[in-house]
Design an enzyme around this catalytic site. Sequence first.
Site, short mmCIF file in Angstrom:
data_model
loop_
_atom_site.label_atom_id
_atom_site.label_comp_id
_atom_site.label_asym_id
_atom_site.label_seq_id
_atom_site.Cartn_x
_atom_site.Cartn_y
_atom_site.Cartn_z
N LYS A 122 -4.14 -1.15 4.84
CA LYS A 122 -3.80 -0.84 4.56
C LYS A 122 -2.25 -1.29 4.49
O LYS A 122 -1.95 -0.42 2.94
CB LYS A 122 -4.02 -0.09 5.44
CG LYS A 122 -2.91 1.93 5.34
CD LYS A 122 -2.71 2.84 6.81
CE LYS A 122 -1.35 1.88 6.79
NZ LYS A 122 -0.11 2.62 8.33
N ASP A 140 -4.85 4.99 5.43
CA ASP A 140 -4.58 6.10 6.72
C ASP A 140 -4.52 6.80 7.89
O ASP A 140 -6.21 7.37 7.06
CB ASP A 140 -2.83 6.36 6.77
CG ASP A 140 -3.13 7.77 6.19
OD1 ASP A 140 -3.68 7.93 5.79
OD2 ASP A 140 -1.59 7.90 5.90
#
Length: 215
Positions: A122, A140
């Site tokens: 991420k 996320d």
Amino acid sequence: MRVTKKIKEEQIRILGEVYKDTKPALIFRNPFELLIAVILSAQCTDKRVNVTTARLFQKAATPEAILSLGLAALEEEIRDCGLFRNKAKNIMATCQILCEQYGGEVPADFAKLQELPGVGRKTANVVMSVGFNAPAIAVDTHVFRVSNRLKLAAGDTPLAVEQGLMKAIPKDKWSAAHHWLIWHGRNICKARKPLCGKCPLADVCPTAIDFQPSP
């Protein structure tokens, strides 16, 4: 509701129209500051991270400066971000690698970013997308939740959702769509009490009916 390709295209169109002017919530001036901010953002609000980095970057805004600051001082600077000891350890190790292997610069390479301590998929995607303007989608908690609720990209893991979004969204919109989904998750499609009655996507969302209040 069966979410067809046409419905997904409409979802993307609406998201783009509603959130077209949104920008990253984190405040940064270059890829290094962005990298540090994203590392600090784990289990911490962007608002708190911005307060912390504003203070930190006044004292140390380069890998070399953070190394000179030292671990104990860094821990004190980022203490209010949560998990500060582990974050400080990772930041120090990352700064050491940046200085030794990359001349103090953040590499614009997804694989090399993931090799840095404290940097997962991420974070690497955020840095590539926001810091280097490369097409990427960072998943996320907001992106994961909204994507699954819309069935825009359903999946049990962030990677599965990322791969689904890459198929559903045109590549030239990946980076922008990442922000659209985040802001929608923050403002409307909240974890516990999504505001379906105010949602511009309610008519094309297969789960909106589940959250409607009873008459």
